[in-house]
Design a protein around this motif. Structure first.
Motif, PDB file in Angstrom:
ATOM      1  N   GLN A 157       0.826  -1.220   0.000  1.00  0.00           N
ATOM      2  CA  GLN A 157       0.000   0.000   0.000  1.00  0.00           C
ATOM      3  C   GLN A 157       0.858   1.267   0.000  1.00  0.00           C
ATOM      4  O   GLN A 157       0.348   2.363  -0.237  1.00  0.00           O
ATOM      5  N   ASP A 158       2.139   1.130   0.223  1.00  0.00           N
ATOM      6  CA  ASP A 158       3.065   2.261   0.258  1.00  0.00           C
ATOM      7  C   ASP A 158       3.114   2.965  -1.106  1.00  0.00           C
ATOM      8  O   ASP A 158       3.212   2.316  -2.146  1.00  0.00           O
ATOM      9  N   GLU A 159       3.058   4.285  -1.076  1.00  0.00           N
ATOM     10  CA  GLU A 159       3.038   5.073  -2.320  1.00  0.00           C
ATOM     11  C   GLU A 159       4.280   4.848  -3.181  1.00  0.00           C
ATOM     12  O   GLU A 159       4.180   4.708  -4.407  1.00  0.00           O
ATOM     13  N   ARG A 162       4.062   1.467  -4.873  1.00  0.00           N
ATOM     14  CA  ARG A 162       3.079   1.507  -5.963  1.00  0.00           C
ATOM     15  C   ARG A 162       3.639   2.254  -7.172  1.00  0.00           C
ATOM     16  O   ARG A 162       3.432   1.835  -8.314  1.00  0.00           O
ATOM     17  N   ARG A 163       4.346   3.338  -6.935  1.00  0.00           N
ATOM     18  CA  ARG A 163       4.868   4.131  -8.058  1.00  0.00           C
ATOM     19  C   ARG A 163       5.974   3.398  -8.809  1.00  0.00           C
ATOM     20  O   ARG A 163       5.989   3.371 -10.031  1.00  0.00           O
ATOM     21  N   THR A 174      -3.290  -3.733  -4.737  1.00  0.00           N
ATOM     22  CA  THR A 174      -4.245  -3.062  -3.854  1.00  0.00           C
ATOM     23  C   THR A 174      -5.323  -3.999  -3.308  1.00  0.00           C
ATOM     24  O   THR A 174      -6.136  -3.569  -2.505  1.00  0.00           O
ATOM     25  N   ASP A 184       3.059   4.618 -12.023  1.00  0.00           N
ATOM     26  CA  ASP A 184       2.318   5.871 -12.190  1.00  0.00           C
ATOM     27  C   ASP A 184       1.715   5.994 -13.582  1.00  0.00           C
ATOM     28  O   ASP A 184       1.059   6.981 -13.897  1.00  0.00           O
TER      29      ASP A 184
END
Length: 185
Positions: free
Chosen positions: A29-31, A34-35, A41, A158
């Motif tokens: 879940q860490d940004e 994810r990027r 998710t 992203d």
């Protein structure tokens, strides 16, 4: 080829297990993950990620855990293994709570040493988006040499294509001198 457990000071690299799914989902879940790594998710997404990490041909993956507590700290994978050329790529991610403790460089170094000795490989490549400066620090600390820049070479989590930096580590390169917490120099 299946990964074997590797002990690296306060870190333990072990094969992935089905019961890692909930920790993987939480960490993903860490940004930043994810990027730069795509991230997942949903629980089904975490199950699918574990299946890829544990069973994809040409990939050797480890869960990176705290040796004392067993807590999941991250992941490291040697992938795109080409036995004819003696090459592979390395990828990793680290839980937000474990960053800044040299977890990634120590795990990457351990995976490279294992792969050079076991697969065997002659070269491991590491790619990261130019903007992901933390991965540049990991590469340098783990004994990689910056070799070039690839323009608009990969679409990250992203959704945008990014220039990437290419780093290489050869089997004959000197091993990095990484601090191992709890082990005197």
């Amino acid at each position: 080829m299946d990964p074997v457990a590797l002990d690296v000071g306060a870190l333990h690299l072990r094969p992935w297990r089905e019961d890692d799914v909930d920790e993987v989902l939480a960490v993903q879940q860490d940004e930043a993950i994810r990027r730069w790594s795509g991230g997942v998710t949903t629980r089904d997404g975490a199950v699918a990620l574990l299946q890829r990490l544990a069973g994809q041909p040409g990939r050797i993956s480890w869960a990176v855990t705290d040796a004392a507590t067993g807590r999941l700290l991250g992941s490291v994978s040697v992938h795109s293994v080409n036995g004819v050329q003696g090459t592979a790529q390395i990828g990793y991610w680290v839980a937000a709570a474990a960053r800044g403790r040299s977890v990634a460089p120590r795990a990457v170094d351990a995976a490279c040493r294992w792969a050079f000795a076991t697969v065997p490989l002659e070269r491991v490549e590491l790619y990261h988006a130019v903007e992901n400066t933390a991965s540049g620090r990991v590469a340098r600390k783990a004994g990689f040499t910056l070799e070039g820049r690839l323009r608009s070479s990969y679409r990250y989590g992203d959704g945008l294509r990014h220039d990437e930096l290419l780093w290489g580590r050869l089997a004959g390169d000197p091993a990095p001198d990484l601090p191992v917490p709890g082990v005197p120099r």
